[in-house]
Design a protein around this motif. Structure first.
Motif: not given
Length: 639
Positions: A493-504, A557-574
């Protein structure tokens, strides 16, 4: 070195790089504030801005002073000096705090002084010991491993009668001797691919000569350096290199064959099937049962771990027994310090139970748990029950690396339980262990727990009262939010917040088990619906009565002001892999990338619920406490 505590009109903070307080026992930089603090440097505005930041914990408008000293807070509120933060080492892309490593080496009772340096791309520890002492290097490193992450453990230790000094009387680091070259049996690579793999290992791990029989882990590799090795192999061979292959086939010749999808002949490594056979001498037949009445003496393993700290509290609060805590340490005093430091880290108050905590210095990975024959027998005579919770937990390393502690240690626990009388054993396993035969492809850690369960079942067949507990995803304290910083689920989860990305991902339910609820269920036995003396070895999978949806986690997470762009699992892994392969990537991001290859049910927490469970699970309020705790301690980045 103890430096005491601040005066009444002064304040001392131990902070991380984000100016967040670190838990007791965790190294951080010392900041001081209070009435005596100067306003800054005269005529040096830039220096003042760097060294005198605003004090976020004091009255409005006040500043604090950044000392540059590396310290940690003790459980009694004092401060221990570890070294300077302005002298850092960098080894294979990882930043090291020499003071922290040197402090961990000095924790061994026979080490008077320690210095570390990098020689030949290896971290080397130089030691000065008490007069006449010649401690075993393995014993010194065993103490250090309990205080440091794997990449900060020295590869070599050198004992010196005196440290070399320069003309000013200060340590002359350049004059510290190089370690002797490591002697290994060398077998030359036989194919171009083997040579390419060997060359990458040599360059990335700083080893002069690597042969076809050399193992990635044995020559200094770990889960963090694996990311760099993977990238270098892909570049050298022009092939996709899944991390899974490197962990599954760490030997040069095996990896070279696996990368070409060739049949891999693995002639090395332990036989897990043979390991699952319990020593015939370990049997409870013809032994008397434990003495009747309430528990008077209990052995707990893993009291310096996350779940173990809460199990210790539950045993102390729910019983009147003395709790013997097997702890890897040089002596009883060091073992006791580790137990209390762990409790302090998670906000567990053990103050009222000091006289019932018995520290037992030992080692699961050694015969007789590292105890003498006499001490082993004496302990066996005293015990009324054993809670075997300790394990080497690593979702990335192979079976062989965890075998001694997780498999051999379980066998030694069963030996202890059958030495004098039938001592009931509760074994903490994992929900990732499958029923039935062991399938291919499971992570090494899960394999060790499967083998451990087979040993427990065999002991039950020989008359020993046992209980196997299989908790799933264990999360923080439901009341305080306190949790471990090495948790795999939160690392992702931390990695998602650092990258600003979340797998769909399709919405699902996460079966989080608060650690305090798990400890209460295990100690009370309420979740098992069977008498404590039962020899039934049927595992009981512990699930919460309620789950939390991924949608609820995302909304919080979003209610706290974090921004997460949805990407495909493959794009997130890359994206994760690309970020982890950067030279300046932090260790947790690298670990998240490595974890993505072994994302088992235990790591994801994707499981069902049990409406009859003794564990309520997590709701939105508890989830919020978790996030608050992780942000407050600096584990999660601010929004």
């Amino acid at each position: 070195m103890s430096i005491g505590a601040p005066h009444w009109n002064s304040r001392a903070y131990v902070l991380d790089a984000r100016l967040h307080p670190v838990p007791p026992g965790t190294p951080g930089e010392l900041y001081v504030a209070g009435a005596q603090l100067a306003r800054g440097y005269l005529g040096r505005a830039a220096g003042t801005a760097e060294r005198f930041p605003a004090d976020p914990f004091g009255p409005a408008g006040e500043r604090m002073y950044r000392t540059g000293d590396l310290v940690r807070r003790t459980r009694d509120g004092g401060l221990e000096y570890l070294g300077r933060t302005d002298f850092q080492l960098k080894l294979r892309g990882q930043r090291l705090e020499p003071g922290e490593v040197e402090s961990a080496l000095r924790a061994h009772p026979e080490v008077v002084e320690a210095v570390v340096a990098i020689r030949r791309e290896r971290l080397v520890g130089y030691l000065h010991t008490v007069a006449g002492a010649t401690p075993e290097p393995d014993d010194i490193l065993a103490v250090a491993r309990k205080r440091l992450p794997g990449y900060m453990i020295p590869a070599d230790l050198i004992l010196l009668e005196a440290f070399p000094l320069g003309t000013t009387g200060k340590l002359d680091r350049a004059a510290l001797p190089d370690p002797e070259p490591v002697c290994r049996v060398y077998a030359a690579p036989e194919t171009a691919d083997e040579q390419a793999v060997a060359d990458v290992f040599s360059v990335e791990l700083g080893v002069e000569k690597v042969g076809r029989e050399d193992d990635f882990f044995a020559v200094g590799g770990n889960s963090l350096s694996a990311i760099r090795v993977r990238a270098a192999l892909a570049n050298s061979l022009g092939l996709p290199v899944p991390l899974a292959l490197l962990f599954a086939h760490p030997r040069v010749r095996e990896l070279a064959a696996a990368l070409r999808a060739e049949a891999v002949v693995n002639t090395a490594g332990p036989d897990w099937a043979a390991d699952a056979v319990l020593d015939p001498e370990i049997t409870a037949h013809d032994l008397a049962p434990r003495r009747p009445g309430p528990l008077a003496a209990v052995l707990l393993t893993g009291a310096t771990g996350f779940l173990g700290g809460f199990l210790l509290r539950e045993l102390l609060e729910r019983t009147d027994a003395s709790v013997y805590c097997l702890t890897r340490a040089a002596d009883a005093a060091a073992a006791r310090d580790r137990i209390h430091a762990n409790a302090d880290r998670y906000g567990i108050d053990l103050g009222a139970y000091q006289d019932r905590i018995v520290a037992v210095p030992g080692d699961l990975a050694r015969p007789r748990l590292g105890l003498s024959a006499a001490d082993f027998t004496t302990l066996a005579e005293r015990l009324d029950a054993i809670y075997h919770n300790a394990a080497h937990v690593n979702h990335l390393e192979p079976y062989a690396r965890m075998r001694a502690a997780n498999v051999g240690g379980t066998a030694e626990i069963l030996r202890l339980a059958t030495t004098h009388h039938r001592t009931p054993v509760r074994y903490i396993s994992t929900a990732s262990v499958p029923d039935g035969p062991l399938p291919d492809g499971l992570p090494g850690y899960v394999r060790t727990k499967w083998v451990g369960e087979q040993l427990i079942r065999a002991a039950a067949d020989r008359g020993l009262p046992v209980r196997i507990h299989r908790p799933g995803l264990i999360t923080g304290d439901s009341h305080t939010g306190a949790a471990g910083s090495d948790d795999a689920w939160w690392t992702m989860l931390r990695a998602m917040l650092v990258l600003g990305l979340a797998p769909e991902l399709p919405d699902g339910e996460v079966a989080m088990l608060p650690v305090d609820q798990v400890a209460a269920a295990v100690v009370s036995g309420a979740a098992w619906h069977r008498p404590a003396e039962s020899g039934d070895a049927t595992p009981v999978v512990l699930l919460p009565s309620r789950t939390v949806s991924l949608a609820a986690v995302r909304d919080e997470i979003l209610s706290r002001g974090y921004r997460l762009a949805s990407v495909t699992p493959a794009d997130f892994a890359a994206a994760l892999l690309t970020a982890a392969e950067r030279p300046d990537a932090d260790a947790l991001l690298v670990r998240a990338a490595a974890l993505s290859i072994n994302y088992s049910a235990e790591v994801t927490g994707m499981a069902g619920r049990d409406p009859h469970s003794a564990c309520a699970g997590v709701d939105r309020a508890i989830l919020s406490r978790y996030l608050d705790y992780y942000v407050r301690t600096g584990f999660l980045p601010p929004a």
